[in-house]
Design a protein around this motif. Structure first.
Motif, PDB file in Angstrom:
ATOM      1  N   SER A 212       0.920  -1.148  -0.020  1.00 55.29           N
ATOM      2  CA  SER A 212       0.050   0.014  -0.105  1.00 55.29           C
ATOM      3  C   SER A 212       0.801   1.176   0.113  1.00 55.29           C
ATOM      4  CB  SER A 212      -0.973   0.038   1.178  1.00 55.29           C
ATOM      5  OG  SER A 212      -1.718  -1.119   1.283  1.00 55.29           O
ATOM      6  N   LEU A 213       1.751   0.983   0.728  1.00 57.16           N
ATOM      7  CA  LEU A 213       2.768   2.306   0.688  1.00 57.16           C
ATOM      8  C   LEU A 213       3.425   2.482  -0.557  1.00 57.16           C
ATOM      9  CD1 LEU A 213       4.899   1.767   4.005  1.00 57.16           C
ATOM     10  CD2 LEU A 213       3.079   3.297   3.639  1.00 57.16           C
ATOM     11  N   ALA A 214       3.835   1.645  -1.370  1.00 57.02           N
ATOM     12  CA  ALA A 214       4.351   1.418  -2.710  1.00 57.02           C
ATOM     13  C   ALA A 214       3.328   2.174  -3.769  1.00 57.02           C
ATOM     14  CB  ALA A 214       4.796   0.346  -3.080  1.00 57.02           C
ATOM     15  N   GLY A 215       1.711   1.791  -3.345  1.00 60.55           N
ATOM     16  CA  GLY A 215       1.091   2.446  -4.311  1.00 60.55           C
ATOM     17  C   GLY A 215       0.970   3.685  -4.011  1.00 60.55           C
ATOM     18  N   ILE A 216       0.864   4.287  -2.688  1.00 63.47           N
ATOM     19  CA  ILE A 216       0.742   5.609  -2.412  1.00 63.47           C
ATOM     20  C   ILE A 216       2.154   6.336  -3.076  1.00 63.47           C
ATOM     21  CG2 ILE A 216       1.131   7.309  -0.604  1.00 63.47           C
ATOM     22  CD1 ILE A 216      -0.431   5.174   1.176  1.00 63.47           C
ATOM     23  N   GLY A 217       3.089   5.954  -3.017  1.00 66.22           N
ATOM     24  CA  GLY A 217       4.007   6.545  -3.549  1.00 66.22           C
ATOM     25  C   GLY A 217       4.289   6.695  -5.272  1.00 66.22           C
ATOM     26  N   MET A 218       3.532   5.591  -5.893  1.00 67.96           N
ATOM     27  CA  MET A 218       3.449   5.758  -7.435  1.00 67.96           C
ATOM     28  C   MET A 218       2.368   6.471  -7.723  1.00 67.96           C
ATOM     29  SD  MET A 218       4.508   1.831  -8.633  1.00 67.96           S
ATOM     30  CE  MET A 218       3.784   1.031  -7.307  1.00 67.96           C
ATOM     31  N   THR A 219       1.386   6.723  -6.715  1.00 71.61           N
ATOM     32  CA  THR A 219       0.253   7.673  -7.212  1.00 71.61           C
ATOM     33  C   THR A 219       0.688   9.154  -7.177  1.00 71.61           C
ATOM     34  OG1 THR A 219      -1.299   6.177  -6.243  1.00 71.61           O
ATOM     35  CG2 THR A 219      -2.055   8.272  -6.589  1.00 71.61           C
ATOM     36  N   TYR A 220       1.503   9.397  -6.056  1.00 66.27           N
ATOM     37  CA  TYR A 220       2.241  10.583  -5.949  1.00 66.27           C
ATOM     38  C   TYR A 220       3.041  10.975  -7.326  1.00 66.27           C
ATOM     39  CZ  TYR A 220       0.721  12.217  -1.339  1.00 66.27           C
ATOM     40  OH  TYR A 220       0.058  12.485  -0.457  1.00 66.27           O
ATOM     41  N   ARG A 221       3.683   9.855  -7.820  1.00 62.59           N
ATOM     42  CA  ARG A 221       4.728   9.964  -8.949  1.00 62.59           C
ATOM     43  C   ARG A 221       3.701  10.476 -10.068  1.00 62.59           C
ATOM     44  NH1 ARG A 221       7.507   4.858 -10.795  1.00 62.59           N
ATOM     45  NH2 ARG A 221       5.239   4.423 -11.649  1.00 62.59           N
ATOM     46  N   ASN A 222       2.517   9.684 -10.241  1.00 63.62           N
ATOM     47  CA  ASN A 222       1.693   9.886 -11.382  1.00 63.62           C
ATOM     48  C   ASN A 222       0.971  11.255 -11.205  1.00 63.62           C
ATOM     49  OD1 ASN A 222       2.040   7.052 -11.981  1.00 63.62           O
ATOM     50  ND2 ASN A 222       0.045   6.474 -11.198  1.00 63.62           N
ATOM     51  N   LYS A 223       0.803  11.948 -10.134  1.00 63.92           N
ATOM     52  CA  LYS A 223       0.419  13.294  -9.927  1.00 63.92           C
ATOM     53  C   LYS A 223       1.357  14.180 -10.457  1.00 63.92           C
ATOM     54  CE  LYS A 223      -2.069  15.684  -6.448  1.00 63.92           C
ATOM     55  NZ  LYS A 223      -2.731  15.650  -4.839  1.00 63.92           N
ATOM     56  N   GLN A 224       2.673  13.847 -10.078  1.00 62.79           N
ATOM     57  CA  GLN A 224       3.592  14.672 -10.270  1.00 62.79           C
ATOM     58  C   GLN A 224       3.550  14.951 -11.672  1.00 62.79           C
ATOM     59  OE1 GLN A 224       5.906  16.540  -8.174  1.00 62.79           O
ATOM     60  NE2 GLN A 224       6.151  17.555  -9.897  1.00 62.79           N
ATOM     61  N   LEU A 225       3.375  13.859 -12.551  1.00 55.28           N
ATOM     62  CA  LEU A 225       3.692  14.302 -14.184  1.00 55.28           C
ATOM     63  C   LEU A 225       2.519  15.308 -14.496  1.00 55.28           C
ATOM     64  CD1 LEU A 225       4.147  10.514 -15.132  1.00 55.28           C
ATOM     65  CD2 LEU A 225       5.517  12.343 -15.176  1.00 55.28           C
ATOM     66  N   PHE A 226       1.285  15.465 -13.925  1.00 55.90           N
ATOM     67  CA  PHE A 226       0.321  16.155 -14.127  1.00 55.90           C
ATOM     68  C   PHE A 226       0.365  17.706 -13.582  1.00 55.90           C
ATOM     69  CE2 PHE A 226      -1.380  12.099 -15.566  1.00 55.90           C
ATOM     70  CZ  PHE A 226      -1.960  12.454 -16.771  1.00 55.90           C
ATOM     71  N   THR A 227       1.561  17.827 -12.882  1.00 52.92           N
ATOM     72  CA  THR A 227       1.816  18.889 -11.981  1.00 52.92           C
ATOM     73  C   THR A 227       2.605  20.119 -12.886  1.00 52.92           C
ATOM     74  OG1 THR A 227       1.730  18.052 -10.005  1.00 52.92           O
ATOM     75  CG2 THR A 227       2.659  20.240 -10.107  1.00 52.92           C
ATOM     76  N   THR A 228       2.149  21.290 -13.100  1.00 55.77           N
ATOM     77  CA  THR A 228       2.791  22.186 -13.903  1.00 55.77           C
ATOM     78  C   THR A 228       3.622  23.252 -13.156  1.00 55.77           C
ATOM     79  OG1 THR A 228       0.903  23.780 -14.058  1.00 55.77           O
ATOM     80  CG2 THR A 228       1.329  22.249 -15.887  1.00 55.77           C
ATOM     81  N   ASN A 234       4.984  16.634  -4.814  1.00 59.32           N
ATOM     82  CA  ASN A 234       4.398  15.160  -5.105  1.00 59.32           C
ATOM     83  C   ASN A 234       5.582  14.296  -5.509  1.00 59.32           C
ATOM     84  OD1 ASN A 234       1.695  15.483  -4.876  1.00 59.32           O
ATOM     85  ND2 ASN A 234       1.872  16.884  -7.007  1.00 59.32           N
ATOM     86  N   PHE A 235       6.855  14.806  -6.243  1.00 59.76           N
ATOM     87  CA  PHE A 235       7.945  13.815  -6.485  1.00 59.76           C
ATOM     88  C   PHE A 235       8.552  13.669  -5.106  1.00 59.76           C
ATOM     89  CE2 PHE A 235      12.638  13.779  -6.624  1.00 59.76           C
ATOM     90  CZ  PHE A 235      12.750  12.583  -7.354  1.00 59.76           C
ATOM     91  N   LYS A 236       8.777  14.348  -4.321  1.00 57.29           N
ATOM     92  CA  LYS A 236       9.483  14.159  -2.892  1.00 57.29           C
ATOM     93  C   LYS A 236       8.452  13.172  -2.163  1.00 57.29           C
ATOM     94  CE  LYS A 236      11.773  18.754  -2.697  1.00 57.29           C
ATOM     95  NZ  LYS A 236      11.558  20.064  -1.930  1.00 57.29           N
TER      96      LYS A 236
END
Length: 320
Positions: A212-228, A234-236
């Protein structure tokens, strides 16, 4: 950055969360289990017990013994029907649905899952209903019917909550989170993974909690890609949660998940164009997957490693 993302098969338009998976049991162990269950079936006289054994056989080695597992499940359904053992019949339908789904026969799987749910309702078998709804949700998601998938996962989560099945609830919340990730609804995905994590900590399911922790981490990564803009919050957070997961996998000595966590961290750094840290994570992943023979992960790893070396001007090591 765009080239790096393309090389690891992740696009800005559609991100699919890579699930951390558990390895299958060794073939020899499963063969022994099949032999043991078949021997027990031969010497069992009670019909209800025969149904239970047939259902256990139906979900053992279904990936390599499709015909036998279908027969075992079908026999369980028929025998349970004759003796009016509704719960055993429901399990038979659900197990047969799993086998059909594993063999890419979704229409047959859907029919069996729905039958399993209906029989479970008649039997007052709440967990059977929840399992069926979860299974239907997975198929709907793979077929692109995301709204239906969400509805099924929510039904499953509600039932699991009602019967206080915390593990089942955590699985349903994870399924919901996976679905929201596909829809790029990252805040809802984070809510799902967080609920799953909290439940898994409560029941001391340490490996699942780490996933679940890994899932949270990958979701923040995905979110970063949509951050301008320059904000890398989100990357951190992505790196923070993935490292927490990796630490758990190392302590649990779970090599498959260690390798996958290193890989996802490497991908994250590659997207951030931090090629030194990319290699610090992709190279250990490559070493683990090579050692344990997890070959299907090596192709994308090699591309990421090659790209990192290329940007670092280590052309002698850049094998694209």
């Amino acid at each position: 950055m765009q080239q790096a993302i393309l090389l690891i098969s992740i696009t800005m338009k559609k991100l699919v969360l890579l699930l951390l998976i558990l390895p299958l049991l060794a073939s020899a162990q499963q063969n022994k289990r099949v032999d043991s269950l078949q021997n027990l079936l031969t010497h069992t006289k009670a019909d209800t017990q025969k149904v239970n054994i047939l259902n256990q056989l139906a979900c053992t080695k279904w990936d390599t013994e499709f015909t036998r597992c279908i027969k075992n499940a079908t026999d369980a359904i028929a025998l349970a029907g004759r003796i009016k053992f509704l719960r055993g019949q429901a399990d038979g339908y659900l197990n047969r649905g799993d086998v059909y789904y594993g063999k890419l026969k979704p229409d047959s799987a859907i029919a069996d899952y729905k039958a399993g749910i209906e029989v479970s309702k008649k039997a007052g078998y709440s967990k059977g209903m929840a399992i069926g709804y979860d299974d239907l949700g997975v198929i709907m998601r793979t077929q692109g019917h995301t709204a239906e998938a969400i509805a099924y996962f929510q039904k499953a989560a509600e039932i699991y909550t009602t019967i206080n099945d915390l593990d089942g609830s955590s699985n349903s919340y994870t399924n919901l989170a996976n679905n929201y990730n596909q829809l790029n609804q990252f805040d809802k995905a984070l809510t799902g993974y967080t609920k799953a994590y909290q439940l898994r900590v409560k029941i001391k399911a340490r490996l699942k909690a780490a996933q679940s922790l890994a899932g949270i981490g990958m979701t923040y990564r995905n979110k970063q890609l949509f951050t301008t803009g320059p904000d890398k919050t989100n990357f951190k957070l992505s790196v923070q949660y993935m490292n927490k997961a990796l630490k758990e996998f190392i302590e649990l000595k779970h090599e498959v998940n260690q390798g996958l966590a290193y890989k996802e961290l490497g991908i994250t750094y590659l997207q951030d164009e931090d090629y030194v840290n990319t290699l610090k994570n992709l190279l250990p992943a490559e070493e683990i997957f090579t050692r344990i023979g997890f070959k299907r992960e090596l192709g994308s790893l090699n591309k990421g490693i090659g790209r990192a070396y290329l940007y670092l001007k280590r052309y002698d090591l850049a094998k694209l």
